[in-house]
Design a protein around this motif. Structure first.
Motif, PDB file in Angstrom:
ATOM      1  N   ALA A 111       5.598  87.284 -25.771  1.00 28.60           N
ATOM      2  CA  ALA A 111       6.574  87.886 -24.858  1.00 28.60           C
ATOM      3  C   ALA A 111       6.330  89.383 -24.693  1.00 28.60           C
ATOM      4  O   ALA A 111       6.440  89.925 -23.587  1.00 28.60           O
ATOM      5  N   GLU A 112       5.989  90.060 -25.782  1.00 27.67           N
ATOM      6  CA  GLU A 112       5.718  91.501 -25.712  1.00 27.67           C
ATOM      7  C   GLU A 112       4.452  91.771 -24.896  1.00 27.67           C
ATOM      8  O   GLU A 112       4.408  92.711 -24.099  1.00 27.67           O
ATOM      9  N   ALA A 113       3.429  90.930 -25.070  1.00 32.13           N
ATOM     10  CA  ALA A 113       2.200  91.103 -24.299  1.00 32.13           C
ATOM     11  C   ALA A 113       2.468  90.922 -22.805  1.00 32.13           C
ATOM     12  O   ALA A 113       1.938  91.665 -21.976  1.00 32.13           O
ATOM     13  N   ILE A 114       3.310  89.965 -22.456  1.00 28.32           N
ATOM     14  CA  ILE A 114       3.662  89.745 -21.049  1.00 28.32           C
ATOM     15  C   ILE A 114       4.426  90.941 -20.495  1.00 28.32           C
ATOM     16  O   ILE A 114       4.139  91.421 -19.393  1.00 28.32           O
ATOM     17  N   ALA A 115       5.382  91.439 -21.250  1.00 26.29           N
ATOM     18  CA  ALA A 115       6.160  92.605 -20.801  1.00 26.29           C
ATOM     19  C   ALA A 115       5.246  93.822 -20.625  1.00 26.29           C
ATOM     20  O   ALA A 115       5.354  94.552 -19.636  1.00 26.29           O
ATOM     21  N   GLU A 116       4.347  94.036 -21.575  1.00 31.74           N
ATOM     22  CA  GLU A 116       3.410  95.156 -21.490  1.00 31.74           C
ATOM     23  C   GLU A 116       2.460  94.974 -20.306  1.00 31.74           C
ATOM     24  O   GLU A 116       2.098  95.942 -19.640  1.00 31.74           O
ATOM     25  N   MET A 117       2.077  93.734 -20.044  1.00 36.01           N
ATOM     26  CA  MET A 117       1.179  93.465 -18.926  1.00 36.01           C
ATOM     27  C   MET A 117       1.876  93.729 -17.598  1.00 36.01           C
ATOM     28  O   MET A 117       1.254  94.249 -16.671  1.00 36.01           O
ATOM     29  N   ARG A 118       3.126  93.395 -17.512  1.00 35.76           N
ATOM     30  CA  ARG A 118       3.893  93.687 -16.285  1.00 35.76           C
ATOM     31  C   ARG A 118       3.858  95.193 -15.999  1.00 35.76           C
ATOM     32  O   ARG A 118       3.630  95.617 -14.864  1.00 35.76           O
ATOM     33  N   GLU A 119       4.062  96.001 -17.030  1.00 39.08           N
ATOM     34  CA  GLU A 119       4.003  97.456 -16.874  1.00 39.08           C
ATOM     35  C   GLU A 119       2.586  97.922 -16.552  1.00 39.08           C
ATOM     36  O   GLU A 119       2.399  98.825 -15.732  1.00 39.08           O
ATOM     37  N   ALA A 120       1.588  97.308 -17.188  1.00 38.73           N
ATOM     38  CA  ALA A 120       0.196  97.698 -16.947  1.00 38.73           C
ATOM     39  C   ALA A 120      -0.206  97.412 -15.506  1.00 38.73           C
ATOM     40  O   ALA A 120      -0.906  98.217 -14.874  1.00 38.73           O
ATOM     41  N   ILE A 121       0.232  96.280 -14.969  1.00 34.98           N
ATOM     42  CA  ILE A 121      -0.091  95.939 -13.584  1.00 34.98           C
ATOM     43  C   ILE A 121       0.562  96.946 -12.642  1.00 34.98           C
ATOM     44  O   ILE A 121      -0.081  97.437 -11.711  1.00 34.98           O
ATOM     45  N   ALA A 122       1.827  97.267 -12.873  1.00 34.31           N
ATOM     46  CA  ALA A 122       2.515  98.243 -12.019  1.00 34.31           C
ATOM     47  C   ALA A 122       1.786  99.585 -12.061  1.00 34.31           C
ATOM     48  O   ALA A 122       1.569 100.219 -11.016  1.00 34.31           O
ATOM     49  N   PHE A 123       1.381 100.029 -13.238  1.00 32.68           N
ATOM     50  CA  PHE A 123       0.669 101.291 -13.401  1.00 32.68           C
ATOM     51  C   PHE A 123      -0.695 101.240 -12.699  1.00 32.68           C
ATOM     52  O   PHE A 123      -1.104 102.180 -12.025  1.00 32.68           O
ATOM     53  N   HIS A 124      -1.385 100.127 -12.859  1.00 31.25           N
ATOM     54  CA  HIS A 124      -2.700  99.942 -12.248  1.00 31.25           C
ATOM     55  C   HIS A 124      -2.594 100.015 -10.719  1.00 31.25           C
ATOM     56  O   HIS A 124      -3.374 100.721 -10.069  1.00 31.25           O
ATOM     57  N   LEU A 125      -1.634  99.305 -10.152  1.00 29.43           N
ATOM     58  CA  LEU A 125      -1.460  99.298  -8.704  1.00 29.43           C
ATOM     59  C   LEU A 125      -1.051 100.670  -8.182  1.00 29.43           C
ATOM     60  O   LEU A 125      -1.516 101.106  -7.123  1.00 29.43           O
ATOM     61  N   GLU A 126      -0.214 101.362  -8.946  1.00 30.15           N
ATOM     62  CA  GLU A 126       0.177 102.726  -8.571  1.00 30.15           C
ATOM     63  C   GLU A 126      -1.054 103.634  -8.504  1.00 30.15           C
ATOM     64  O   GLU A 126      -1.214 104.430  -7.583  1.00 30.15           O
ATOM     65  N   GLY A 127      -1.935 103.496  -9.480  1.00 33.22           N
ATOM     66  CA  GLY A 127      -3.160 104.292  -9.505  1.00 33.22           C
ATOM     67  C   GLY A 127      -4.057 103.983  -8.314  1.00 33.22           C
ATOM     68  O   GLY A 127      -4.638 104.895  -7.716  1.00 33.22           O
ATOM     69  N   LEU A 128      -4.180 102.715  -7.958  1.00 31.69           N
ATOM     70  CA  LEU A 128      -4.980 102.346  -6.791  1.00 31.69           C
ATOM     71  C   LEU A 128      -4.404 102.967  -5.521  1.00 31.69           C
ATOM     72  O   LEU A 128      -5.142 103.509  -4.694  1.00 31.69           O
ATOM     73  N   ARG A 129      -3.078 102.906  -5.377  1.00 33.84           N
ATOM     74  CA  ARG A 129      -2.424 103.491  -4.200  1.00 33.84           C
ATOM     75  C   ARG A 129      -2.676 104.997  -4.136  1.00 33.84           C
ATOM     76  O   ARG A 129      -2.977 105.538  -3.074  1.00 33.84           O
ATOM     77  N   GLU A 130      -2.530 105.679  -5.267  1.00 34.05           N
ATOM     78  CA  GLU A 130      -2.738 107.131  -5.309  1.00 34.05           C
ATOM     79  C   GLU A 130      -4.167 107.508  -4.947  1.00 34.05           C
ATOM     80  O   GLU A 130      -4.397 108.561  -4.360  1.00 34.05           O
ATOM     81  N   GLU A 131      -5.118 106.649  -5.295  1.00 31.87           N
ATOM     82  CA  GLU A 131      -6.528 106.906  -4.998  1.00 31.87           C
ATOM     83  C   GLU A 131      -6.898 106.460  -3.583  1.00 31.87           C
ATOM     84  O   GLU A 131      -8.033 106.662  -3.140  1.00 31.87           O
ATOM     85  N   GLY A 132      -5.948 105.832  -2.880  1.00 29.96           N
ATOM     86  CA  GLY A 132      -6.224 105.349  -1.537  1.00 29.96           C
ATOM     87  C   GLY A 132      -7.111 104.112  -1.512  1.00 29.96           C
ATOM     88  O   GLY A 132      -7.749 103.817  -0.508  1.00 29.96           O
ATOM     89  N   LEU A 133      -7.145 103.399  -2.635  1.00 32.55           N
ATOM     90  CA  LEU A 133      -7.964 102.197  -2.732  1.00 32.55           C
ATOM     91  C   LEU A 133      -7.150 100.965  -2.348  1.00 32.55           C
ATOM     92  O   LEU A 133      -5.920 100.956  -2.492  1.00 32.55           O
ATOM     93  N   PRO A 134      -7.814  99.907  -1.903  1.00 32.01           N
ATOM     94  CA  PRO A 134      -7.086  98.698  -1.505  1.00 32.01           C
ATOM     95  C   PRO A 134      -6.473  97.984  -2.717  1.00 32.01           C
ATOM     96  O   PRO A 134      -7.024  98.028  -3.814  1.00 32.01           O
TER      97      PRO A 134
END
Length: 74
Positions: free
Chosen positions: A34-57
């Motif tokens: 459960a903790e790994a899933i919760a951490e992964m949810r945050e990691a995905i949000a952070f990852h997507l935010e970084g892609l958006r900031e870099e102007g990547l698809p």
């Protein structure tokens, strides 16, 4: 809303690791599944935010289903 599949694996130390096939390099760890899933949810949000900031698809999810298969031990 986008749904990404994640893979959760048990580590040798008893903890759990998670990763997303559609987001290379996006990983998370947790003491419980459960903790790994919760951490992964945050990691995905952070990852997507970084892609958006870099102007990547933002990668579109390619996984349409996931399941487990049980076989006799070899």
């Amino acid at each position: 809303m986008i749904t990404y599949a994640i893979i959760i694996e048990r580590a040798e130390d008893g903890g759990y690791g998670a990763w997303c096939p559609d987001l290379p390099g996006c990983v998370a760890l947790g003491d419980t599944e459960a903790e790994a899933i919760a951490e992964m949810r945050e990691a995905i949000a952070f990852h997507l935010e970084g892609l958006r900031e870099e102007g990547l698809p933002i990668p579109h999810p390619s996984t349409v289903a996931a399941t487990t298969v049980t076989t006799d031990a070899a």
